[in-house]
Design a protein around this motif. Sequence first.
Motif, PDB file in Angstrom:
ATOM      1  N   VAL A  63      27.133 102.515 144.594  1.00  0.00           N
ATOM      2  CA  VAL A  63      28.382 101.663 144.998  1.00  0.00           C
ATOM      3  C   VAL A  63      29.094 102.488 145.967  1.00  0.00           C
ATOM      4  CG1 VAL A  63      30.252 100.240 144.195  1.00  0.00           C
ATOM      5  CG2 VAL A  63      28.256 100.826 142.682  1.00  0.00           C
ATOM      6  N   LEU A  64      29.366 101.798 147.236  1.00  0.00           N
ATOM      7  CA  LEU A  64      29.779 102.625 148.229  1.00  0.00           C
ATOM      8  C   LEU A  64      31.239 102.293 148.750  1.00  0.00           C
ATOM      9  CD1 LEU A  64      26.933 102.080 150.959  1.00  0.00           C
ATOM     10  CD2 LEU A  64      27.370 104.235 149.580  1.00  0.00           C
ATOM     11  N   THR A 159      24.514 108.010 142.100  1.00  0.00           N
ATOM     12  CA  THR A 159      24.344 106.632 141.849  1.00  0.00           C
ATOM     13  C   THR A 159      25.163 106.334 140.429  1.00  0.00           C
ATOM     14  OG1 THR A 159      22.238 107.121 140.883  1.00  0.00           O
ATOM     15  CG2 THR A 159      22.140 106.348 143.183  1.00  0.00           C
ATOM     16  N   VAL A 160      24.963 104.845 140.152  1.00  0.00           N
ATOM     17  CA  VAL A 160      25.303 104.682 138.958  1.00  0.00           C
ATOM     18  C   VAL A 160      24.377 105.161 137.696  1.00  0.00           C
ATOM     19  CG1 VAL A 160      25.561 102.462 137.420  1.00  0.00           C
ATOM     20  CG2 VAL A 160      26.346 102.405 139.854  1.00  0.00           C
ATOM     21  N   VAL A 161      24.966 105.499 136.631  1.00  0.00           N
ATOM     22  CA  VAL A 161      24.226 106.503 135.643  1.00  0.00           C
ATOM     23  C   VAL A 161      24.729 106.007 134.192  1.00  0.00           C
ATOM     24  CG1 VAL A 161      25.759 108.140 135.517  1.00  0.00           C
ATOM     25  CG2 VAL A 161      23.286 108.630 134.828  1.00  0.00           C
ATOM     26  N   PRO A 162      23.831 105.931 133.042  1.00  0.00           N
ATOM     27  CA  PRO A 162      24.347 105.435 131.877  1.00  0.00           C
ATOM     28  C   PRO A 162      25.632 106.495 131.626  1.00  0.00           C
ATOM     29  CG  PRO A 162      22.054 105.382 131.863  1.00  0.00           C
ATOM     30  CD  PRO A 162      22.334 105.860 133.245  1.00  0.00           C
ATOM     31  N   PHE A 199      30.346 105.003 137.254  1.00  0.00           N
ATOM     32  CA  PHE A 199      30.037 105.580 138.602  1.00  0.00           C
ATOM     33  C   PHE A 199      31.428 105.928 139.208  1.00  0.00           C
ATOM     34  CE2 PHE A 199      30.484 101.075 138.966  1.00  0.00           C
ATOM     35  CZ  PHE A 199      31.065 100.940 139.998  1.00  0.00           C
ATOM     36  N   SER A 200      31.491 106.508 140.297  1.00  0.00           N
ATOM     37  CA  SER A 200      32.977 106.907 140.764  1.00  0.00           C
ATOM     38  C   SER A 200      32.777 106.911 142.377  1.00  0.00           C
ATOM     39  CB  SER A 200      33.505 108.272 140.390  1.00  0.00           C
ATOM     40  OG  SER A 200      34.428 108.705 141.424  1.00  0.00           O
ATOM     41  N   VAL A 220      19.535 110.648 142.410  1.00  0.00           N
ATOM     42  CA  VAL A 220      19.442 109.107 141.968  1.00  0.00           C
ATOM     43  C   VAL A 220      18.899 108.915 140.741  1.00  0.00           C
ATOM     44  CG1 VAL A 220      18.347 106.820 142.589  1.00  0.00           C
ATOM     45  CG2 VAL A 220      18.999 108.414 144.581  1.00  0.00           C
ATOM     46  N   TYR A 221      19.459 108.040 140.001  1.00  0.00           N
ATOM     47  CA  TYR A 221      18.880 107.502 138.585  1.00  0.00           C
ATOM     48  C   TYR A 221      18.537 106.269 138.605  1.00  0.00           C
ATOM     49  CZ  TYR A 221      18.628 106.383 133.622  1.00  0.00           C
ATOM     50  OH  TYR A 221      18.394 106.114 132.473  1.00  0.00           O
TER      51      TYR A 221
END
Length: 223
Positions: A63-64, A159-162, A199-200, A220-221
Amino acid sequence: MKTLVFTVKGDYARFRCAYTTTSALTYILFHPIAIKGMIGAVMGIDYSDLYEYTKDMQIGIQVLNPVYKDMQSFNLIPITKGNGAYRFQSRVEFLRDVNYRIFLSCDDNEKLTSIYNTLQTHEYVFTPYLGCTEHIAKINSEGIYEAYPINNQETHIDTVVPKEYIDVEGLTDFTVYLDRIPIKNSKSREYTEYANIIFSNDRNLIVKDCTVYNVKDYNVYLF
């Protein structure tokens, strides 16, 4: 493992939460099932074939932009008799100024190359959009790269991750986003699996005890 990298952005987006109807809320990001749907659209995959076409795909999402939400009210015209009203009001939630970097891996290198060529030339069968047809997506293909697994016990993630792989208690002094998003679906479009994600945009988070891939310059996940 080959991975296609591309960016998707738009002025607005809406990825409706499945448990909402006329007062529609949105997930806070472009989730894996919606991404697969967009890929199917640009490639012209028939709806009945979409599940088989995308079931071997793994998706990573960066998420940019910060997450901004708008709520708008609409006067809708009922298509059934309902309660006899000519119109009814509905409040709908939108994401504003969205920008994502997508990492797409699959077992079929020919399929990956075909998708890359379509994104590169912009010769889409159907116009890509972000959740609903009013929100056109602008896609920029970056290339196909090798994905190398990272075996370190701890590493940063882009990236986004659990959420289960992040020490949430240690996160202070910067913004993080959390949501519960669908990550798998059935052939009948029913969501079958969800993940609590985090995510951040402010800084890279540190993950441990999960499979991470290095793709180009990113960790990357893949869902």
